[in-house]
Write an enzyme that holds these catalytic residues in place. Structure first.
Site, PDB file in Angstrom:
ATOM      1  CG  ASP A  83      10.319  -5.303   4.086  1.00 15.06           C
ATOM      2  OD1 ASP A  83      11.279  -5.985   3.723  1.00 15.06           O
ATOM      3  OD2 ASP A  83      10.424  -4.157   4.558  1.00 15.06           O
ATOM      4  CG  HIS A 101       8.264   2.442  -0.415  1.00 16.68           C
ATOM      5  ND1 HIS A 101       9.035   3.490  -0.829  1.00 16.68           N
ATOM      6  CD2 HIS A 101       9.107   1.484   0.029  1.00 16.68           C
ATOM      7  CE1 HIS A 101      10.308   3.162  -0.657  1.00 16.68           C
ATOM      8  NE2 HIS A 101      10.379   1.959  -0.127  1.00 16.68           N
ATOM      9  CG  HIS A 133      14.700   1.131   7.233  1.00 18.37           C
ATOM     10  ND1 HIS A 133      14.497   0.853   5.912  1.00 18.37           N
ATOM     11  CD2 HIS A 133      15.967   1.625   7.302  1.00 18.37           C
ATOM     12  CE1 HIS A 133      15.579   1.164   5.221  1.00 18.37           C
ATOM     13  NE2 HIS A 133      16.493   1.634   6.056  1.00 18.37           N
TER      14      HIS A 133
HETATM   15  N1  CMC Z   1      -1.045   0.751   6.896  1.00 14.56           N
HETATM   16  C1  CMC Z   1      -2.030   1.629   7.104  1.00 14.56           C
HETATM   17  N2  CMC Z   1      -1.956   2.931   6.848  1.00 14.56           N
HETATM   18  C2  CMC Z   1      -0.801   3.377   6.358  1.00 14.56           C
HETATM   19  C3  CMC Z   1       0.282   2.515   6.102  1.00 14.56           C
HETATM   20  C4  CMC Z   1       0.135   1.147   6.388  1.00 14.56           C
HETATM   21  N3  CMC Z   1       1.103   0.289   6.162  1.00 14.56           N
HETATM   22  N4  CMC Z   1       1.311   3.237   5.604  1.00 14.56           N
HETATM   23  C5  CMC Z   1       0.899   4.502   5.545  1.00 14.56           C
HETATM   24  N5  CMC Z   1      -0.383   4.588   5.992  1.00 14.56           N
HETATM   25  C6  CMC Z   1      -1.201   5.785   6.057  1.00 14.56           C
HETATM   26  C7  CMC Z   1      -0.849   6.646   7.263  1.00 14.56           C
HETATM   27  O1  CMC Z   1      -1.615   6.291   8.386  1.00 14.56           O
HETATM   28  C8  CMC Z   1      -1.132   8.019   6.755  1.00 14.56           C
HETATM   29  O2  CMC Z   1      -2.498   8.212   6.796  1.00 14.56           O
HETATM   30  P1  CMC Z   1      -3.155   9.667   7.099  1.00 14.56           P
HETATM   31  O3  CMC Z   1      -2.590  10.580   6.038  1.00 14.56           O
HETATM   32  O4  CMC Z   1      -4.616   9.428   6.971  1.00 14.56           O
HETATM   33  O5  CMC Z   1      -2.689  10.032   8.474  1.00 14.56           O
HETATM   34  C9  CMC Z   1      -0.718   7.960   5.282  1.00 14.56           C
HETATM   35  O6  CMC Z   1      -0.883   6.582   4.903  1.00 14.56           O
HETATM   36  C10 CMC Z   1       0.699   8.384   5.014  1.00 14.56           C
HETATM   37  O7  CMC Z   1       1.550   7.667   5.921  1.00 14.56           O
HETATM   38  P2  CMC Z   1       2.961   8.173   6.350  1.00 14.56           P
HETATM   39  O8  CMC Z   1       3.401   7.424   7.573  1.00 14.56           O
HETATM   40  O9  CMC Z   1       2.963   9.666   6.409  1.00 14.56           O
HETATM   41  O10 CMC Z   1       3.840   7.735   5.087  1.00 14.56           O
HETATM   42  P3  CMC Z   1       5.383   7.658   5.053  1.00 14.56           P
HETATM   43  O11 CMC Z   1       5.773   7.872   3.636  1.00 14.56           O
HETATM   44  O12 CMC Z   1       6.001   8.511   6.087  1.00 14.56           O
HETATM   45  O13 CMC Z   1       5.646   6.139   5.503  1.00 14.56           O
HETATM   46  C11 CMC Z   1       6.122   3.844   5.549  1.00 14.56           C
HETATM   47  C12 CMC Z   1       6.114   5.125   4.697  1.00 14.56           C
HETATM   48  C13 CMC Z   1       6.793   2.727   4.763  1.00 14.56           C
HETATM   49  C14 CMC Z   1       6.943   4.103   6.840  1.00 14.56           C
HETATM   50  C15 CMC Z   1       4.668   3.474   5.920  1.00 14.56           C
HETATM   51  O14 CMC Z   1       3.928   3.223   4.735  1.00 14.56           O
HETATM   52  C16 CMC Z   1       4.604   2.290   6.862  1.00 14.56           C
HETATM   53  O15 CMC Z   1       4.652   2.472   8.093  1.00 14.56           O
HETATM   54  N6  CMC Z   1       4.429   1.033   6.312  1.00 14.56           N
HETATM   55  C17 CMC Z   1       4.437  -0.157   7.138  1.00 14.56           C
HETATM   56  C18 CMC Z   1       5.869  -0.541   7.466  1.00 14.56           C
HETATM   57  C19 CMC Z   1       6.590  -1.128   6.272  1.00 14.56           C
HETATM   58  O16 CMC Z   1       6.065  -1.995   5.577  1.00 14.56           O
HETATM   59  N7  CMC Z   1       7.833  -0.666   6.080  1.00 14.56           N
HETATM   60  C20 CMC Z   1       8.715  -1.195   5.012  1.00 14.56           C
HETATM   61  C21 CMC Z   1       9.009  -0.159   3.985  1.00 14.56           C
HETATM   62  S1  CMC Z   1       9.760  -0.869   2.521  1.00 14.56           S
HETATM   63  C22 CMC Z   1      11.333  -1.331   3.064  1.00 14.56           C
HETATM   64  C23 CMC Z   1      12.185  -0.169   3.363  1.00 14.56           C
HETATM   65  O17 CMC Z   1      12.445   0.648   2.474  1.00 14.56           O
HETATM   66  O18 CMC Z   1      12.652  -0.101   4.515  1.00 14.56           O
END
Ligand code: CMC
Length: 437
Positions: free
Chosen positions: A363, A307, A268
């Site tokens: 971010d 995201h 986050h």
């Molecule tokens: N790098 C590589 N792969 C990713 C990433 C990433 N940053 N984000 C998602 N994926 C992949 C993930 O491995 C999954 O792949 P598969 O379906 O093949 O297993 C797929 O995309 C869906 O991921 P998810 O974790 O189910 O997606 P989510 O909607 O639960 O997660 C997120 C959203 C922001 C937590 C995630 O994209 C992430 O971990 N990003 C990196 C951390 C980050 O930059 N966070 C800041 C978010 S913006 C500020 C805020 O609102 O806090």
């Protein structure tokens, strides 16, 4: 009966149910009437990460992730970032309308008036270890403020809520700057009421021996814009925590501490800190493809990418990219920006990122700007928390006054063992069972 309805057929029993649809949603409690054989506790909806569950009705922030739209109280964030100040946006989020000039002046004066901290909070900060993470200090001290303001418990008195909102928006930068100066052993710099909200924060961060600190106007404005972009984001993880803690009628200082704790997590608000560490680890442009390969293989996540809501681009990231140019024109170009630009270029052309619809989020560039201004990486999530405070408070107040809200208490799907007994008790029960025949 609502005009729109959904008809559900339970194939276990053959029964049909009609449930109303309001504002594009069915009520999960309407599913309770769906029971197998007329017994049991009724059908639950299972949604462990709230992927498709609305926990409230809200009139604060609108997001359309497919179309990359973010609006506060109806105003596009791009417009607010260009034409308003952070304190005006804070007023908008809390009150629902932009302030007129008189309201604006009163609001700014009131917040400026509340920037000082009780001296005992300074002693509390002194007690933290020299290398304590400033976000940990912020979480601890903002929670501690509740003990200084017992009137904050009067959450159903409008005047009390207003006062705590002013205090929280005013004091978060002071707590943050004091936490940062504690880490480097510098004496705390007190707020300067002549300066803007962002300008004063820069003053409290960096004032040394000069009589008056004069913030660089470009950096001051850049910080103000970044605060605007972080001011609210509807039901994100920390806001959900703020509302949940608020739903138990805890005071807003305690609820803000809980929300800030959620924001501390690397998925986050901790992500901007991780982005900078990641760029440092990559180290040079020619190592970008190798790093992206590791991400593709599932070994790593690309921090600052992806995201839950935005699946095309994060509108905040686009504004931030422009702010980064303005700031770097003043501070000098950062090699980290070159790595970030290359990372973005390589990732956006890569099948994995295209397939998973992963784009830079807010971010990705904010960390580069913070670093260029001179903030240590540990301060990045703290800056996010300062920006998000008005949003948390607006959401907290809205939840508190919403007659449909109750204490937040999700259900669960139990998957543990059925009833069983400890050995001695089992034997006794078995014996009792035998004699009972
Ligand atoms: N790098 C590589 N792969 C990713 C990433 C990433 N940053 N984000 C998602 N994926 C992949 C993930 O491995 C999954 O792949 P598969 O379906 O093949 O297993 C797929 O995309 C869906 O991921 P998810 O974790 O189910 O997606 P989510 O909607 O639960 O997660 C997120 C959203 C922001 C937590 C995630 O994209 C992430 O971990 N990003 C990196 C951390 C980050 O930059 N966070 C800041 C978010 S913006 C500020 C805020 O609102 O806090």
């Amino acid at each position: 009966m609502a005009e729109e309805t959904l008809t559900i057929t339970d194939n276990r029993t053959g029964r049909r149910y009609e449930v109303p649809i309001r504002n594009g949603a069915i009520s999960a409690t309407d599913l309770q009437k769906i029971t197998s054989n007329g017994s049991g506790s009724g059908l639950l909806s299972y949604d462990p990460a709230f992927l498709n569950t609305a926990s409230c009705r809200s009139a604060i922030t609108f997001i359309d992730g497919e179309r990359s739209i973010l609006r506060y109280r109806g105003y596009p964030v791009e417009e607010l970032a260009e034409h308003s100040s952070f304190l005006e946006v804070a007023y908008l989020l809390i009150h629902g309308e932009m302030p007129d000039p008189t309201q604006r002046q009163q609001w700014v004066d009131a917040i400026t008036h509340h920037t000082l901290l009780h001296e005992n909070i300074k002693k509390l900060i002194d007690g933290f270890h020299h290398d304590a993470h400033p976000m940990g200090i912020l979480v601890g001290t903002v929670g501690a403020l509740s003990t200084f303001y017992p009137d904050a418990k009067d959450i159903f008195k409008e005047e009390s809520r207003r006062l705590q909102i002013l205090r929280l928006i005013a004091k978060m930068p002071t707590l943050a700057a004091f936490a940062a100066r504690h880490a480097v052993g510098m004496p705390y710099a007190y707020p300067d009421n002549d300066l803007s909200y962002a300008g004063n924060f820069l003053n409290m961060m960096w004032k040394a021996t000069e009589l008056k600190y004069e913030p660089n106007p470009v950096l001051e404005r850049a910080l103000d814009v970044l605060l605007i972009l972080h001011a609210d984001h509807e039901q994100n993880c920390s806001t959900n925590v703020m509302r949940a803690v608020g739903s138990a009628h805890a005071d807003p200082f305690s609820a803000t501490a809980a929300a800030a704790a959620a924001l501390y997590g690397p998925l986050h608000g901790g992500a901007n800190e991780q982005v900078l560490r990641m760029l440092g680890e990559i180290g040079s442009i020619n190592r970008v493809p190798e790093y992206v390969k590791r991400v593709r293989s599932g070994e790593l996540r690309l921090m600052g990418f992806g995201h839950r809501v935005y699946k095309n681009y994060d509108p905040r990231a686009q504004i931030i990219k422009k702010v980064a140019d303005d700031v770097l024109a003043v501070t000098g170009r950062s090699p980290l920006l070159d790595i970030a630009l290359e990372l973005e270029r390589v990732a956006l052309a890569d099948d994995y990122f295209i397939k998973h619809r992963l784009y830079p989020n807010v971010d990705f560039y904010s960390g580069i700007i913070y670093a260029a201004i001179g903030f240590p990486v540990e301060m990045f999530p703290v800056l996010f928390a300062i920006g998000r405070t008005p949003g948390w408070l607006a959401q907290w107040q809205e939840g508190l006054l919403d007659p449909e809200q109750k204490i937040a208490r999700p259900r669960q799907v139990y998957t543990g063992p059925p009833e069983r007994h400890l050995p001695g008790i089992r034997a006794a029960k078995a014996g009792a069972g035998t004699s009972a025949g």
